[in-house]
Design an enzyme around this catalytic site. Structure first.
Site, short mmCIF file in Angstrom:
data_model
loop_
_atom_site.label_atom_id
_atom_site.label_comp_id
_atom_site.label_asym_id
_atom_site.label_seq_id
_atom_site.Cartn_x
_atom_site.Cartn_y
_atom_site.Cartn_z
N THR A 39 0.85 -1.20 0.00
CA THR A 39 0.00 0.00 0.00
C THR A 39 0.88 1.24 0.00
OG1 THR A 39 -0.09 0.02 2.42
CG2 THR A 39 -1.92 -1.07 1.26
N ASN A 41 1.51 4.61 1.20
CA ASN A 41 1.00 5.37 2.36
C ASN A 41 0.99 6.86 2.03
OD1 ASN A 41 1.38 2.77 3.34
ND2 ASN A 41 1.98 3.48 5.38
N GLU A 127 -3.92 4.69 3.14
CA GLU A 127 -3.07 3.84 2.30
C GLU A 127 -3.83 3.43 1.05
OE1 GLU A 127 -1.71 0.32 4.36
OE2 GLU A 127 -2.30 1.19 6.25
#
Ligand code: ADP
Ligand code: RBF
Ligand code: MG
Length: 189
Positions: A39, A41, A127
């Site tokens: 992910t 961020n 995220e």
């Protein structure tokens, strides 16, 4: 599983679409290493109040990544790990290694906004998991994205496998919805 059933409207409803542009920061590296789901961020501070006002949970939309022109050279930073006993070396390429194709393509994404109860995080995090297989990281890159709808509330999980299974379901729902007539047109960022 006991995820609540949320009906997704046939086109975005207020407050959506929301749009944002930011840069990608590093977290603890858990997304890829622990879950197999990386992910990107996003610092909460870079997001408008409307994002802060959203209920914690899972959202979806379109995004595009691009080089962060503030930074010309690639850097390697030593960052803390969750247990703070060790450091990890993280390459900040600022998006300079993305392919030509990746720079012009708009990708579907799923976004988690919340406290990540499964990992007992202390701070609220945003995220974005992008539905595309990148060959390498792009920490520090610029990202533009929209958020077109809500999928489910944030949940706590007793096992990692249950969290992964629900994220896979979120991805399937997002891909299906973003490909429908009421949503497709929002891919022009
Ligand atoms: P962190 O905790 O530092 O965010 P992750 O394990 O979640 O660590 O990895 C995130 C990084 O992986 C992103 O910042 C990005 O550079 C890279 N990445 C590679 N593929 C993807 C993808 N499909 N979606 C989002 N980020 C990706
Ligand atoms: N973490 C949770 O603790 N509960 C969740 O319900 C949850 N849902 C997520 C949904 C998506 C689509 C994504 C990408 C992540 C989700 N996470 C959730 C966050 C996950 O814990 C996080 O990606 C890791 O902590 C790595 O940063
Ligand atoms: Mg991450």
């Amino acid at each position: 599983m006991n995820r609540p059933q949320v009906d997704i409207p046939t086109q975005p409803q207020p407050p959506f679409p929301l749009t944002a542009s930011s840069h990608i920061v590093s977290g603890f590296g858990r997304g890829s290493l622990d879950l197999g789901i990386p992910t990107a961020n996003i610092p909460m501070e870079s997001l408008s109040q409307q994002f802060h006002d959203l209920p914690v949970g899972v959202y979806f939309g379109f995004c595009r990544v691009s080089p962060n022109l503030t930074y010309k050279a690639i850097e390697v930073k030593l960052l803390a790990t969750p247990d703070s006993q060790q450091q990890r070396a993280v390459e900040f390429s600022y998006g300079h290694k993305l392919s030509e194709k990746e720079l012009i393509t708009v990708f579907p994404h799923v976004m988690s906004i919340g406290w990540n109860p499964f990992y007992q995080n202390k701070e609220k995090a945003a995220e974005v998991h992008i539905m595309h297989k990148f060959d390498r990281n792009f920490y520090g890159a610029a990202i533009e994205f929209n958020v077109l709808g809500y999928i489910r509330p944030e949940l706590d999980y007793t096992t990692k496998e249950a969290l992964i299974a629900d994220i896979q379901e979120d991805i399937a729902i997002a891909l299906r919805t973003l490909d429908s007539d009421g949503y497709k047109k929002y891919s022009e960022l």
